[in-house]
Design a protein around this motif. Structure first.
Motif, mmCIF file in Angstrom:
data_model
loop_
_atom_site.group_PDB
_atom_site.id
_atom_site.type_symbol
_atom_site.label_atom_id
_atom_site.label_comp_id
_atom_site.label_asym_id
_atom_site.label_seq_id
_atom_site.Cartn_x
_atom_site.Cartn_y
_atom_site.Cartn_z
ATOM 1 N N PHE A 24 0.835 -1.207 0.000
ATOM 2 C CA PHE A 24 0.000 0.000 0.000
ATOM 3 C C PHE A 24 0.867 1.252 0.000
ATOM 4 C CE2 PHE A 24 -3.386 -2.594 2.460
ATOM 5 C CZ PHE A 24 -3.863 -3.131 1.270
ATOM 6 N N ALA A 25 1.940 1.238 0.812
ATOM 7 C CA ALA A 25 2.818 2.408 0.883
ATOM 8 C C ALA A 25 3.564 2.617 -0.430
ATOM 9 C CB ALA A 25 3.812 2.245 2.029
ATOM 10 N N ARG A 26 3.906 1.540 -1.100
ATOM 11 C CA ARG A 26 4.689 1.634 -2.329
ATOM 12 C C ARG A 26 3.845 2.083 -3.526
ATOM 13 N NH1 ARG A 26 6.048 -3.713 -3.211
ATOM 14 N NH2 ARG A 26 7.869 -3.555 -1.857
ATOM 15 N N HIS A 30 -5.366 1.682 -4.187
ATOM 16 C CA HIS A 30 -6.127 1.240 -5.351
ATOM 17 C C HIS A 30 -5.259 0.553 -6.397
ATOM 18 C CE1 HIS A 30 -9.972 2.867 -4.123
ATOM 19 N NE2 HIS A 30 -9.326 3.922 -3.668
ATOM 20 N N ALA A 31 -4.003 0.920 -6.487
ATOM 21 C CA ALA A 31 -3.110 0.303 -7.469
ATOM 22 C C ALA A 31 -2.551 -1.029 -6.982
ATOM 23 C CB ALA A 31 -1.960 1.248 -7.812
ATOM 24 N N GLY A 54 -9.925 -9.493 1.990
ATOM 25 C CA GLY A 54 -9.525 -8.646 0.878
ATOM 26 C C GLY A 54 -8.811 -7.399 1.350
ATOM 27 N N LYS A 55 -8.603 -6.464 0.427
ATOM 28 C CA LYS A 55 -7.822 -5.257 0.728
ATOM 29 C C LYS A 55 -8.486 -4.393 1.797
ATOM 30 C CE LYS A 55 -7.436 -3.440 -3.353
ATOM 31 N NZ LYS A 55 -7.007 -2.460 -4.372
ATOM 32 N N VAL A 116 -0.212 6.378 6.250
ATOM 33 C CA VAL A 116 -1.239 7.038 7.062
ATOM 34 C C VAL A 116 -2.091 7.965 6.206
ATOM 35 C CG1 VAL A 116 -1.621 8.690 8.933
ATOM 36 C CG2 VAL A 116 0.075 6.873 9.207
ATOM 37 N N VAL A 117 -1.447 8.778 5.391
ATOM 38 C CA VAL A 117 -2.184 9.707 4.534
ATOM 39 C C VAL A 117 -3.062 8.956 3.544
ATOM 40 C CG1 VAL A 117 -1.924 11.501 2.779
ATOM 41 C CG2 VAL A 117 -0.483 11.544 4.834
ATOM 42 N N GLN A 118 -2.561 7.847 3.009
ATOM 43 C CA GLN A 118 -3.368 7.046 2.094
ATOM 44 C C GLN A 118 -4.603 6.490 2.792
ATOM 45 O OE1 GLN A 118 -0.660 4.144 0.537
ATOM 46 N NE2 GLN A 118 0.353 5.588 -0.835
#
Length: 215
Positions: A24-26, A30-31, A54-55, A116-118
């Motif tokens: 997720f950080a990388r 969504h990607a 799931g995600k 965190v921001v994501q």
């Protein structure tokens, strides 16, 4: 068939969460696909789906874990009389939170602030995550309120300000500091500690004399 130990289950769950957090950080939430998480964790689909559907469930678990640790640290401080000094307390809790995720590195830079921001950006479209964040925020805010009451009862903080107002401000300071790191790069927690210490040293405003300043 040999029984799987709880330690093994916990370690596997940790492996999956760490892999998901890195993905997720990388690449962003969504990607990132579940296949990305499987590859990063080096596990089969069956092994991962045994723990998470799931995600959405993965990101909710990551956020819940972080907020739970922060809440526990502040609740522990609230039980002390008096609570630790405000500047040292904030720096200690934030420092431990960041250190616990220091292995989360993307392109040579600590990626936890970015994660965190994501997570924040997902709130409008993810009701489950919004509920987790709200519950975590309310619990941290309540713990901070009790800490402020401890300061007030021991004469270390003025009593004419509502504890909840201070609690909201402290949470804003910490989340703002994390947002700065996500946007502009790493910064030592000492900066936040020193800034709070300086603000704490500002004397209370004195009543202004009436009449013209020219006498």
């Amino acid at each position: 068939m040999a029984r799987v130990s709880q330690a093994h289950l916990d370690a596997r769950r940790r492996q999956i969460l760490d892999a998901a957090a890195l993905c997720f950080a990388r690449n962003g939430f969504h990607a990132t696909s579940m296949q990305d998480v499987l590859k990063e964790a080096d596990l089969s689909a069956g092994a991962v789906y045994r723990y998470f559907s799931g995600k959405d469930e993965l990101i909710a678990a990551i956020v819940s874990e972080v907020l739970g640790g922060v809440r526990d640290a502040f609740e522990e401080a609230a039980r002390q009389s008096p609570p630790p000094p405000l500047d040292l307390l904030v720096a200690s809790v934030l420092g431990r939170t960041l250190a616990a995720r220091e292995s989360l590195i993307v392109d040579g830079v600590p990626a936890f602030p970015r994660l965190v921001v994501q997570a924040w950006s997902e709130i409008p479209r993810n009701a489950e995550l919004a509920a987790v964040l709200r519950e975590g925020y309310d619990s941290v805010r309540a713990a901070w309120g009790r800490i402020v009451e401890g300061y007030q009862q021991t004469g270390r903080m003025r009593t004419d300000i509502a504890p909840d107002h201070v609690a909201r401000t402290m949470i804003a300071a910490v989340t703002g500091f994390i947002a700065q790191q996500a946007l502009f790069g790493p910064a030592p927690v000492d900066i936040l500690r020193d800034g709070l210490r300086a603000l704490m040293s500002v004397p209370a405003e004195q009543p202004r004399p009436t009449g013209s300043p020219l006498g």
